[in-house]
Design a protein around this motif. Structure first.
Motif, PDB file in Angstrom:
ATOM      1  N   GLY A  80       0.935  -1.389  -0.162  1.00 13.97           N
ATOM      2  CA  GLY A  80      -0.034   0.090  -0.390  1.00 13.97           C
ATOM      3  C   GLY A  80       0.784   1.608   0.085  1.00 13.97           C
ATOM      4  O   GLY A  80       0.214   2.445   0.434  1.00 13.97           O
ATOM      5  N   HIS A  81       2.204   1.178   0.076  1.00 12.72           N
ATOM      6  CA  HIS A  81       3.044   2.327  -0.037  1.00 12.72           C
ATOM      7  C   HIS A  81       3.474   2.665  -1.813  1.00 12.72           C
ATOM      8  O   HIS A  81       3.411   1.551  -2.673  1.00 12.72           O
ATOM      9  CB  HIS A  81       4.169   2.356   0.220  1.00 12.72           C
ATOM     10  N   ALA A  82       3.438   3.558  -2.126  1.00  8.71           N
ATOM     11  CA  ALA A  82       4.767   4.312  -3.296  1.00  8.71           C
ATOM     12  C   ALA A  82       5.811   3.790  -3.675  1.00  8.71           C
ATOM     13  O   ALA A  82       6.453   4.201  -2.568  1.00  8.71           O
ATOM     14  CB  ALA A  82       3.879   5.730  -3.279  1.00  8.71           C
ATOM     15  N   TYR A  83       6.233   2.741  -4.347  1.00  9.86           N
ATOM     16  CA  TYR A  83       7.220   2.970  -5.008  1.00  9.86           C
ATOM     17  C   TYR A  83       7.598   4.126  -6.729  1.00  9.86           C
ATOM     18  O   TYR A  83       7.020   3.703  -7.326  1.00  9.86           O
ATOM     19  CB  TYR A  83       7.717   1.341  -5.595  1.00  9.86           C
ATOM     20  N   VAL A  84       8.735   5.018  -6.502  1.00  3.67           N
ATOM     21  CA  VAL A  84       8.467   5.947  -7.518  1.00  3.67           C
ATOM     22  C   VAL A  84       9.417   6.172  -8.062  1.00  3.67           C
ATOM     23  O   VAL A  84      10.776   5.840  -7.461  1.00  3.67           O
ATOM     24  CB  VAL A  84       8.144   7.093  -6.606  1.00  3.67           C
ATOM     25  N   TYR A  85      10.647   4.945  -9.289  1.00  8.89           N
ATOM     26  CA  TYR A  85      11.459   5.332  -9.555  1.00  8.89           C
ATOM     27  C   TYR A  85      11.294   6.547 -11.491  1.00  8.89           C
ATOM     28  O   TYR A  85      10.153   6.971 -11.440  1.00  8.89           O
ATOM     29  CB  TYR A  85      11.733   4.438 -10.225  1.00  8.89           C
ATOM     30  N   PHE A  86      13.110   6.868 -10.873  1.00  3.87           N
ATOM     31  CA  PHE A  86      13.509   7.757 -11.825  1.00  3.87           C
ATOM     32  C   PHE A  86      14.122   7.153 -13.776  1.00  3.87           C
ATOM     33  O   PHE A  86      15.208   5.815 -13.218  1.00  3.87           O
ATOM     34  CB  PHE A  86      13.861   8.305 -11.600  1.00  3.87           C
ATOM     35  N   THR A  87      13.844   7.101 -14.463  1.00  5.42           N
ATOM     36  CA  THR A  87      14.353   6.472 -15.885  1.00  5.42           C
ATOM     37  C   THR A  87      14.629   6.864 -16.756  1.00  5.42           C
ATOM     38  O   THR A  87      13.524   7.534 -17.031  1.00  5.42           O
ATOM     39  CB  THR A  87      13.732   4.956 -15.734  1.00  5.42           C
ATOM     40  N   TYR A  88      15.426   6.460 -17.783  1.00  3.59           N
ATOM     41  CA  TYR A  88      15.312   6.950 -19.149  1.00  3.59           C
ATOM     42  C   TYR A  88      15.902   8.297 -18.622  1.00  3.59           C
ATOM     43  O   TYR A  88      15.789   9.145 -19.652  1.00  3.59           O
ATOM     44  CB  TYR A  88      14.531   7.159 -20.012  1.00  3.59           C
TER      45      TYR A  88
END
Length: 217
Positions: A80-88
């Motif tokens: 129930g938590h957000a996993y936010v990643y940065f890509t490209y």
DNA sequence: CCTATGATGATCT
DNA sequence: GATCATCATAGGT
């Protein structure tokens, strides 16, 4: 009928249960539900139309396949938590972590229909030629909702509903839910039918097969 | 509609 | 140094 959570004043326990299941059960059940992103300017409501499941360390396509790192640590935490990643080098993508805790699985939110707050999303998505394109794609979705790494680890289940929360919505019928290979995923997990979408919905992103990059000269 | 390619930088080997 | 859970653009059909 379905085992989805029902509307209730104290929604938090049920919502936690909703995410504390196998990712392959949670992912299709997220379709049709509404994600509310609360910004300083106001709320943006998004009806989810396309998602992908990533099954933790057993999944070659998952960021957790090679174990815990500084980037993917949230995937190992509670559901129930957000996993936010940065890509490209340019884009952010939003996942919702699924249980059980420690399995490091999650659902990538790939596309949705903006139900409210489009006037807040449009200035962030100037290349969108119409509202249907505002959140048609995972990085477009994150951009439209003003989501970046600052929100990594946010609790999307428990109140307060900031910076975002998932509300109950009407799930599509089983016949409207389609599944197929994940988009842009190569390797041994590429063939798994772990992408789910609402059949015929115009906000579902076009499928693109994994394309290995050619080495620059 | 389609396919090809450059942008851009964090992350990991 | 290579890869990357992508997008926008250019140009062909």
């Amino acid at each position: 009928m379905n085992d989805a959570p029902q509307d209730t004043p104290d929604r938090t326990p049920l919502m936690r249960d909703f995410f504390d299941r196998d990712v392959l059960d949670v992912a299709p059940d997220l379709l049709g539900r509404t994600l509310v992103r609360r910004t300083a300017e106001g709320p943006i409501e998004l009806r989810l139309t396309e998602v992908e499941a990533y099954a933790g360390e057993i999944d070659p396509g998952s960021h957790a396949f090679r174990g815990k790192t500084a980037r993917n640590g949230v995937m190992y935490g509670p559901p129930g938590h957000a996993y936010v990643y940065f890509t490209y080098g340019m884009w952010h993508c939003l996942n919702l972590v699924c249980g059980p805790e420690g399995r490091a699985s999650g659902v990538l939110l790939r596309a949705g229909e903006i139900l409210a707050g489009a006037e807040l999303a449009r200035p962030r998505r100037l290349t969108a030629r119409n509202d249907r394109e505002l959140a048609r794609g995972p990085a477009r979705l994150a951009t439209a909702l003003s989501i970046d790494r600052v929100l990594d680890g946010s609790d999307v289940v428990a109140g307060p509903p900031e910076p975002m929360s998932v509300l109950y919505g009407t799930p599509p019928s089983r016949e409207q839910v389609r599944s197929g290979p994940r988009t842009g995923v190569g390797g041994d997990g590429a063939h798994q039918p772990w992408r789910f979408w609402i059949d015929g919905d115009p906000t579902v992103s076009p499928y693109r097969a994994h394309a290995p990059r050619r080495r620059r000269t």
